[in-house]
Write an enzyme that holds these catalytic residues in place. Structure first.
Site, PDB file in Angstrom:
ATOM      1  CD  GLU A  98      -4.007  18.245  33.372  1.00  0.00           C
ATOM      2  OE1 GLU A  98      -3.014  17.796  33.967  1.00  0.00           O
ATOM      3  OE2 GLU A  98      -4.087  18.294  32.127  1.00  0.00           O
TER       4      GLU A  98
ATOM      5  CE  LYS B 228       2.405  25.659  38.410  1.00  0.00           C
ATOM      6  NZ  LYS B 228       3.373  25.387  39.481  1.00  0.00           N
TER       7      LYS B 228
ATOM      8  CG  ASP C 221       4.288  23.454  45.725  1.00  0.00           C
ATOM      9  OD1 ASP C 221       5.158  23.634  44.850  1.00  0.00           O
ATOM     10  OD2 ASP C 221       4.259  24.091  46.796  1.00  0.00           O
TER      11      ASP C 221
ATOM     12  CE1 TYR D   9       2.970  17.539  33.151  1.00  0.00           C
ATOM     13  CE2 TYR D   9       2.856  17.145  35.507  1.00  0.00           C
ATOM     14  CZ  TYR D   9       3.504  17.674  34.408  1.00  0.00           C
ATOM     15  OH  TYR D   9       4.704  18.330  34.567  1.00  0.00           O
TER      16      TYR D   9
ATOM     17  CE  LYS E 192       2.576  29.212  40.914  1.00  0.00           C
ATOM     18  NZ  LYS E 192       3.925  29.703  40.595  1.00  0.00           N
TER      19      LYS E 192
ATOM     20  CB  CYS F 145      26.609  53.729  39.260  1.00  0.00           C
ATOM     21  SG  CYS F 145      27.014  51.968  39.352  1.00  0.00           S
TER      22      CYS F 145
ATOM     23  CB  CYS G 106      31.283  52.833  38.289  1.00  0.00           C
ATOM     24  SG  CYS G 106      29.788  53.278  37.357  1.00  0.00           S
TER      25      CYS G 106
ATOM     26  CB  CYS H 128      25.002  52.055  35.802  1.00  0.00           C
ATOM     27  SG  CYS H 128      26.759  52.436  35.532  1.00  0.00           S
TER      28      CYS H 128
ATOM     29  CB  CYS I 255      29.721  49.779  35.613  1.00  0.00           C
ATOM     30  SG  CYS I 255      28.983  49.458  37.226  1.00  0.00           S
TER      31      CYS I 255
END
Length: 648
Positions: free
Chosen positions: A103, A105, A107, A212, A298, A391, A394, A409, A414
């Protein structure tokens, strides 16, 4: 009035759904005016399915939450032929002879429509699949949605509400003339329209639908038959579907539609492939998030060139450090894009992305901007991107584990991780603490008022008054929201804790099974993995989380603060009469609606299914039962009548 309503609704169906009008516009308008005059004269006799309901006039105060009786699942996405082949192989391993219904799709925005005795009583958005928003009044203004059906049926149907390209162009032309910002694309326009509080705006924008799925139990045996039945009920059904015997035939259809896509009068973003046999769908079942019997292919996204200016590194609530590219702005799928994800350090290395590169940008899933690849012949520098070793929040050393593609990290203190965790905990799908968003969390952190989720419940109104721009009213409002969240059912708390791999649906399933957080925290990995649709990954993650001493201390602190740790949804006793049994309803019941019968069966512990398969334990058959009864007889399944259900 009754005669006019019947005539006008038939003419509207011919015009909007069947595209085959039998009367002229002027004749329709004359009848419409006649009805409107009668309704003005006799307002107490206005019929619920009158086409005058499709015009505006109501200003809504807002949208209430709507609990879906039948959950709406999202679909697994595929972006290549190889992924479709892998899906096909998984399905055919169990069912070698199946066929697929393909079917378009659409949007648009997913909607659910509920009819009782043939009358539209509720229309809602998908939401999180379990809870959406009640937008009934707005959906009544969508002209191809029947307000009443030809038969007094009780059913729930699913579909997509969209804005045709012609309507989109007209709406944007009008907005341009008024000096208002234009909608980026038809999907955004449809979503924005359905969230209007003025129904007159909805009525003017000419939205449309394609239905559907019959979400309530169906008498049909295949998805193709469901579409034909929905069409016979008066719903608008997209007839551009094909039945494919193989994945090669599926791909042929995808390639043909890809060529025709731009000439369609509405936007599509892919093809949905479903196992056609509903009994096979039932046996394949679902994961926590998606059906195992369907997949959404897609179409490739639009791509544009942009220059990489710099990279920001941000820390998420699980400690993963994510790179985001800052780009020269480009127009992509209707929006201006200047930032795009680079995913992780392995991706940067694999694509050999360097400082100042010209890159190809696209929207993954038509939503998230991402860098696809480098345009190597436009490279201006050989300088590699600087990958952080500490990081950014931290300054702790970052680790790159062998089994992971991300930098991480692992400092439990943190600040960035704690703040992101607090924001997630307060979010709508978790504890739903209105007003506790990112900006407020940042202020609480700066004042050192909160360091973990239990700290939220130690806050006083006086504490909140210390925050910048907080007055007594705003402080009391947030304090009240925090106190109210203590009464949430425990699945919200579990999701709010942000345990890796444990989403909102898995949280609900877990608490339905174990009933409270303390019992769940003591459950073994094997007990959790044994729950249908969860599996070992979630079980291991939960077990790892709860065996930490800090997690047990946190639960104790939350309990002491008065936060509810129990599941508050309806519980079914383990010794209920139909506990663990799969039951199918078929035919017309005399004393109960289909919805009432399903609710009663569920309270008795039954899993009520929409189709008969080898997994079915029992069929309750009413009058005029059709193919489901025949199949149950062929499989030797126990069949009972409505009298048996009454006695039970």
């Amino acid at each position: 009035m009754s005669e006019l309503v019947e005539l006008l609704n038939r003419y509207a169906h011919e015009y909007y759904t069947a595209d085959n009008p039998s009367v002229s516009d002027s004749e329709y308008d004359q009848l419409y005016r006649e009805l409107a005059e009668l309704e003005k004269k006799y307002p107490t006799d206005i019929l619920p399915d009158s086409p005058t309901h499709r015009v505006g006039g109501k200003i809504l105060e807002g949208f209430e939450k709507y609990q879906h009786q039948y959950p709406l699942f999202s679909l697994q996405d595929a972006f290549s032929r190889e992924e479709l082949v892998a899906f096909d192989q998984r399905v055919r391993k169990e069912f070698p002879q199946i066929s697929y219904l393909c079917e378009l799709k659409i949007d648009g925005l997913s909607i659910s429509l509920v009819y009782e005795n043939g009358v539209l009583t509720a229309g809602a958005t998908r939401g999180d699949g379990s809870v959406g928003e009640n937008i009934t009044e707005n959906l009544k203004r969508v002209k191809d949605i029947p307000l009443t059906l030809k038969e007094p049926l009780n059913l729930t149907v699913r579909g997509e509400c969209y804005m045709p390209k012609a309507s989109f162009d007209a709406v944007n032309q009008l907005r341009q003339e008024k000096g208002e910002p234009e909608f980026a694309n038809p999907r955004n326009a449809a979503a924005g329209t359905l969230r209007q509080l003025d129904t007159a705006v909805v009525a003017k924008r000419n939205l449309a639908t394609f239905l559907y799925q019959e979400a309530s139990p169906t008498q049909e045996s295949s998805q193709e038959a469901v579409l034909q039945k929905l069409s016979s009920y008066g719903f608008s059904v997209n007839d551009s579907y094909v039945l494919a015997a193989s994945i090669n035939e599926v791909w042929d259809f995808i390639e043909r539609i890809a060529q025709e896509r731009n000439s369609l009068p509405y936007e599509i973003d892919g093809i949905v492939i479903k196992v056609n046999d509903l009994a096979v769908q039932e046996e394949l079942g679902f994961t926590v998030k998606a059906p195992k019997w369907a997949i959404a292919y897609k179409f490739p996204a639009e791509e544009k060139e942009a220059q990489l200016l710099s990279v920001d590194w941000t820390v998420g609530r699980t400690g993963v450090v994510t790179p985001t590219a800052n780009l020269t702005p480009v127009q992509l799928a209707g929006t201006t894009v200047s930032r795009a994800t680079l995913h992780n350090v392995d991706y940067i290395a694999e694509k050999d992305i360097r400082q100042g590169d010209t890159v190809i940008v696209y929207k993954a899933g038509d939503i998230i901007p991402a860098v696809l690849r480098v345009v190597e012949d436009k490279r201006v520098s050989e300088e590699p991107l600087q990958i952080p070793t500490a990081c950014p929040s931290c300054d702790s050393p970052l680790l790159h584990f062998e089994d992971e593609v991300a930098l991480r990290c692992i400092n439990p203190l943190c600040p960035a991780q704690i703040k992101e965790g607090l924001i997630h905990f307060a979010s709508r799908d978790a504890m739903n603490i209105t007003g506790l968003g990112p900006a407020v969390v940042e202020k609480l952190f700066q004042q050192d008022l909160v360091r973990d989720v239990a700290g939220i419940y130690r806050l006083t109104a006086e504490n909140l008054l210390q925050l910048e721009n907080f007055k007594e009213k705003s402080a009391n409002k947030l304090y009240t929201a925090i106190q109210a969240s203590k009464a949430n059912s425990a699945e919200r708390l579990l999701f709010g804790l942000g345990i890796r791999h444990v989403g909102s649906k898995a949280s609900r399933i877990l608490l339905e099974t174990f009933h409270d957080m303390m019992t769940l925290s003591q459950a073994s990995q094997e007990e959790i993995a044994a729950i249908d649709s969860l599996g070992t990954v979630i079980a291991q993650s939960l077990h790892t989380y709860f065996e930490q001493e800090g997690s047990q201390i946190l639960l104790a602190e939350l309990k002491e603060a008065g936060v509810n740790l129990d599941y508050l949804g309806e519980k079914v006793a383990a010794d209920a009469a139909l506990s663990g049994m799969t039951v199918v309803l078929t035919g017309k019941l005399q004393r109960l609606t289909r919805t009432q019968a399903k609710e009663k069966l569920q309270k008795l512990g039954a899993n009520v299914s929409g189709s008969v398969s080898k997994k079915t334990d029992l069929v309750v058959a009413g009058a005029d039962a059709g193919s489901k009864l025949t199949k149950a007889q062929e499989l030797g399944i126990d069949i009972r009548g409505e009298d048996w259900l009454d006695r039970l």
